[in-house]
Motif scaffolding. Structure first.
Motif, PDB file in Angstrom:
ATOM      1  N   ARG A  66       0.725  -1.053  -0.032  1.00  0.00           N
ATOM      2  CA  ARG A  66      -0.148  -0.139   0.067  1.00  0.00           C
ATOM      3  C   ARG A  66       1.055   1.387   0.050  1.00  0.00           C
ATOM      4  NH1 ARG A  66      -5.202   0.567   1.915  1.00  0.00           N
ATOM      5  NH2 ARG A  66      -6.049   2.629   1.283  1.00  0.00           N
ATOM      6  N   GLU A  67       2.087   1.156   0.726  1.00  0.00           N
ATOM      7  CA  GLU A  67       2.860   2.396   0.832  1.00  0.00           C
ATOM      8  C   GLU A  67       3.286   2.371  -0.569  1.00  0.00           C
ATOM      9  OE1 GLU A  67       5.465   0.831   4.041  1.00  0.00           O
ATOM     10  OE2 GLU A  67       4.468   2.536   5.249  1.00  0.00           O
ATOM     11  N   ASP A  68       3.873   1.528  -1.244  1.00  0.00           N
ATOM     12  CA  ASP A  68       4.550   1.634  -2.484  1.00  0.00           C
ATOM     13  C   ASP A  68       3.476   2.154  -3.759  1.00  0.00           C
ATOM     14  OD1 ASP A  68       6.894   0.458  -1.518  1.00  0.00           O
ATOM     15  OD2 ASP A  68       6.532  -1.547  -2.446  1.00  0.00           O
ATOM     16  N   ARG A  69       2.267   1.952  -3.466  1.00  0.00           N
ATOM     17  CA  ARG A  69       1.242   2.365  -4.281  1.00  0.00           C
ATOM     18  C   ARG A  69       0.891   3.831  -3.998  1.00  0.00           C
ATOM     19  NH1 ARG A  69      -4.728   1.069  -3.312  1.00  0.00           N
ATOM     20  NH2 ARG A  69      -4.532   2.603  -1.895  1.00  0.00           N
ATOM     21  N   ASP A  70       1.034   4.318  -3.009  1.00  0.00           N
ATOM     22  CA  ASP A  70       0.919   5.620  -2.517  1.00  0.00           C
ATOM     23  C   ASP A  70       2.044   6.500  -3.130  1.00  0.00           C
ATOM     24  OD1 ASP A  70      -1.541   4.955  -1.430  1.00  0.00           O
ATOM     25  OD2 ASP A  70      -0.983   5.484   0.921  1.00  0.00           O
ATOM     26  N   ARG A  71       3.208   5.792  -2.714  1.00  0.00           N
ATOM     27  CA  ARG A  71       4.519   6.772  -3.217  1.00  0.00           C
ATOM     28  C   ARG A  71       4.134   6.773  -4.696  1.00  0.00           C
ATOM     29  NH1 ARG A  71       6.739   3.907   1.145  1.00  0.00           N
ATOM     30  NH2 ARG A  71       7.390   5.568   2.950  1.00  0.00           N
ATOM     31  N   SER A  72       3.864   5.519  -5.291  1.00  0.00           N
ATOM     32  CA  SER A  72       3.862   5.659  -6.821  1.00  0.00           C
ATOM     33  C   SER A  72       2.925   7.024  -7.402  1.00  0.00           C
ATOM     34  CB  SER A  72       3.513   4.551  -7.381  1.00  0.00           C
ATOM     35  OG  SER A  72       4.575   3.367  -7.122  1.00  0.00           O
ATOM     36  N   LEU A  73       1.790   6.790  -6.472  1.00  0.00           N
ATOM     37  CA  LEU A  73       1.011   7.949  -7.142  1.00  0.00           C
ATOM     38  C   LEU A  73       1.487   9.384  -6.769  1.00  0.00           C
ATOM     39  CD1 LEU A  73      -2.530   6.638  -5.570  1.00  0.00           C
ATOM     40  CD2 LEU A  73      -1.852   6.973  -7.849  1.00  0.00           C
ATOM     41  N   LEU A  74       2.141   9.741  -5.658  1.00  0.00           N
ATOM     42  CA  LEU A  74       2.949  10.833  -5.337  1.00  0.00           C
ATOM     43  C   LEU A  74       3.985  11.251  -6.412  1.00  0.00           C
ATOM     44  CD1 LEU A  74       3.173  10.851  -1.377  1.00  0.00           C
ATOM     45  CD2 LEU A  74       1.609  12.003  -2.767  1.00  0.00           C
ATOM     46  N   GLU A  75       4.561  10.075  -6.743  1.00  0.00           N
ATOM     47  CA  GLU A  75       5.610  10.470  -7.739  1.00  0.00           C
ATOM     48  C   GLU A  75       5.235  10.735  -9.146  1.00  0.00           C
ATOM     49  OE1 GLU A  75       8.235   7.189  -7.210  1.00  0.00           O
ATOM     50  OE2 GLU A  75       8.857   7.674  -5.238  1.00  0.00           O
ATOM     51  N   SER A  76       3.806  10.251  -9.476  1.00  0.00           N
ATOM     52  CA  SER A  76       3.386  10.317 -10.823  1.00  0.00           C
ATOM     53  C   SER A  76       3.090  11.797 -11.175  1.00  0.00           C
ATOM     54  CB  SER A  76       2.075   9.362 -10.813  1.00  0.00           C
ATOM     55  OG  SER A  76       0.939   9.932 -10.197  1.00  0.00           O
ATOM     56  N   GLY A  77       2.832  12.829 -10.112  1.00  0.00           N
ATOM     57  CA  GLY A  77       2.298  13.913 -10.323  1.00  0.00           C
ATOM     58  C   GLY A  77       0.928  14.306 -10.927  1.00  0.00           C
ATOM     59  N   THR A  78       0.178  13.101 -10.680  1.00  0.00           N
ATOM     60  CA  THR A  78      -1.209  13.386 -11.357  1.00  0.00           C
ATOM     61  C   THR A  78      -2.398  13.367 -10.408  1.00  0.00           C
ATOM     62  OG1 THR A  78      -1.309  10.806 -11.179  1.00  0.00           O
ATOM     63  CG2 THR A  78      -0.586  11.789 -13.203  1.00  0.00           C
ATOM     64  N   VAL A  79      -1.903  13.606  -9.061  1.00  0.00           N
ATOM     65  CA  VAL A  79      -2.982  13.775  -8.151  1.00  0.00           C
ATOM     66  C   VAL A  79      -3.109  15.450  -7.788  1.00  0.00           C
ATOM     67  CG1 VAL A  79      -2.367  11.549  -7.023  1.00  0.00           C
ATOM     68  CG2 VAL A  79      -1.022  13.542  -6.141  1.00  0.00           C
ATOM     69  N   ASN A  80      -4.520  15.641  -7.375  1.00  0.00           N
ATOM     70  CA  ASN A  80      -4.616  16.897  -6.979  1.00  0.00           C
ATOM     71  C   ASN A  80      -4.372  17.354  -5.472  1.00  0.00           C
ATOM     72  OD1 ASN A  80      -6.816  16.065  -5.280  1.00  0.00           O
ATOM     73  ND2 ASN A  80      -8.090  15.781  -7.147  1.00  0.00           N
ATOM     74  N   PRO A  81      -4.170  18.414  -5.025  1.00  0.00           N
ATOM     75  CA  PRO A  81      -3.700  18.806  -3.721  1.00  0.00           C
ATOM     76  C   PRO A  81      -4.779  18.115  -2.668  1.00  0.00           C
ATOM     77  CG  PRO A  81      -3.976  20.821  -5.243  1.00  0.00           C
ATOM     78  CD  PRO A  81      -4.506  19.774  -6.029  1.00  0.00           C
ATOM     79  N   LYS A  82      -5.765  17.933  -2.824  1.00  0.00           N
ATOM     80  CA  LYS A  82      -6.909  17.305  -1.940  1.00  0.00           C
ATOM     81  C   LYS A  82      -6.291  15.535  -1.721  1.00  0.00           C
ATOM     82  CE  LYS A  82     -11.421  15.960  -0.537  1.00  0.00           C
ATOM     83  NZ  LYS A  82     -12.833  15.934  -1.162  1.00  0.00           N
ATOM     84  N   GLN A  83      -6.088  15.004  -3.002  1.00  0.00           N
ATOM     85  CA  GLN A  83      -5.671  13.684  -2.887  1.00  0.00           C
ATOM     86  C   GLN A  83      -4.242  13.797  -2.371  1.00  0.00           C
ATOM     87  OE1 GLN A  83      -6.107  13.053  -7.133  1.00  0.00           O
ATOM     88  NE2 GLN A  83      -7.849  11.338  -6.711  1.00  0.00           N
ATOM     89  N   LEU A  84      -3.506  14.495  -2.669  1.00  0.00           N
ATOM     90  CA  LEU A  84      -2.139  14.498  -2.140  1.00  0.00           C
ATOM     91  C   LEU A  84      -1.946  14.509  -0.584  1.00  0.00           C
ATOM     92  CD1 LEU A  84       0.791  14.862  -2.736  1.00  0.00           C
ATOM     93  CD2 LEU A  84       0.836  17.354  -2.593  1.00  0.00           C
ATOM     94  N   ALA A  85      -2.928  15.336   0.033  1.00  0.00           N
ATOM     95  CA  ALA A  85      -2.807  15.591   1.439  1.00  0.00           C
ATOM     96  C   ALA A  85      -3.482  14.077   1.948  1.00  0.00           C
ATOM     97  CB  ALA A  85      -4.054  16.528   1.860  1.00  0.00           C
ATOM     98  N   GLU A  86      -4.375  13.510   1.278  1.00  0.00           N
ATOM     99  CA  GLU A  86      -5.007  12.261   1.939  1.00  0.00           C
ATOM    100  C   GLU A  86      -4.104  11.081   1.755  1.00  0.00           C
ATOM    101  OE1 GLU A  86      -8.373  11.505  -0.630  1.00  0.00           O
ATOM    102  OE2 GLU A  86      -9.974  12.764   0.584  1.00  0.00           O
ATOM    103  N   ILE A  87      -3.301  11.201   0.674  1.00  0.00           N
ATOM    104  CA  ILE A  87      -2.217  10.083   0.375  1.00  0.00           C
ATOM    105  C   ILE A  87      -1.198  10.429   1.404  1.00  0.00           C
ATOM    106  CG2 ILE A  87      -0.356   9.272  -0.971  1.00  0.00           C
ATOM    107  CD1 ILE A  87      -2.314   9.874  -3.507  1.00  0.00           C
ATOM    108  N   GLN A  88      -0.799  11.485   1.775  1.00  0.00           N
ATOM    109  CA  GLN A  88       0.478  11.646   2.715  1.00  0.00           C
ATOM    110  C   GLN A  88      -0.077  11.409   4.079  1.00  0.00           C
ATOM    111  OE1 GLN A  88       1.034  15.915   1.869  1.00  0.00           O
ATOM    112  NE2 GLN A  88       2.882  15.620   0.887  1.00  0.00           N
TER     113      GLN A  88
END
Length: 245
Positions: free
Chosen positions: A78-100
């Motif tokens: 799950r951590e690897d998936r979340d980090r991949s999302l963060l590194e993809s640069g495709t998430v909006n600010p709200k999603q970014l906060a949730e993922i962090q």
């Protein structure tokens, strides 16, 4: 009933042989070597039971470790998936906060799981050490049980040899005595445990009771070849001091 005095004398030896056979039978049932063997076997079984319980406990802990490690793997994925999302640069600010926030939660969960694994592994190590101690005890007991079994078998063999010799002698002796006299003796022995006893003064050698003077006088006055019975226990009274007298 009458019986030759010589046959009555042989009956005294037969009585002695039966007493010896009774002692042999008692010893075989109360053998110290058997008691020691039984005690060691009980200790051995108890140690084996303890070892089995420890093995079950270790297996249970292994199961816990497997479950924790499986959960840790899930957290890491799950951590690897979340980090991949963060590194993809495709998430909006709200999603970014949730993922962090989720990553922080996952990190805390992983740390907690890893601590649990360490605790379980420490407990497992303690149990494995206890297993080693129990195995040493079992090895010691295995040796002592084997030694005790050998001592018991030797003692039983000696008893059986003595029993065999006495039994053969008894069979041979009984065949030389009047069959009627032996029959009376055997009935009495079956009834009270002792078929005959040496008369010592006024005391019956079978029941150890002193016969009253009147009955004793009648017994003394009876012909030598009369088969006289104890008025107290019914055993055949042998009226002489012993074989060869």
């Amino acid at each position: 009933m009458k019986a030759e005095v010589s046959h009555q004398r042989l009956l005294l030896e037969l009585t002695a042989l039966d007493a010896e056979l009774s002692r042999i039978a008692h010893r075989s049932k109360t053998l110290a070597e058997q008691k020691r063997f039984d005690e060691l076997q009980a200790e051995q079984r108890a140690a084996q039971d303890r070892l089995a319980v420890l093995q079950i406990a270790v297996e249970d802990l292994d199961g816990q470790v497997s479950r924790f490690e499986s959960e840790i793997d899930g957290v890491r994925q799950r951590e690897d998936r979340d980090r991949s999302l963060l590194e993809s640069g495709t998430v909006n600010p709200k999603q970014l906060a949730e993922i962090q926030h989720e990553l922080e939660t996952l990190e805390r969960r992983q740390a907690s799981l890893e601590d649990s694994v360490l605790e379980v592994m420490e407990r497992r190590e303690e149990l494995v050490n206890q297993q080693a101690v129990e195995q040493i005890e079992i090895d010691r007991l295995n040796g002592e049980v084997a030694t005790a079994a050998q001592a018991r078998d030797i003692a039983l063999a000696e008893i059986e040899q003595t029993r065999s010799v006495a039994g053969i002698r008894r069979t041979e002796l009984a065949q030389t005595i009047s069959a009627d006299l032996v029959a009376v003796y055997e009935r009495q022995r079956t009834s009270t445990g002792v078929g005959a006893g040496l008369l010592q003064g006024r005391r019956c050698g079978a029941c150890r009771i002193e016969i009253d003077r009147g009955q004793s006088a009648q017994i003394t006055a009876a012909p030598e070849d009369d088969v006289v019975r104890c008025p107290e226990c019914g055993a055949i009274l042998l009226r002489f001091t012993g074989i060869g007298s």
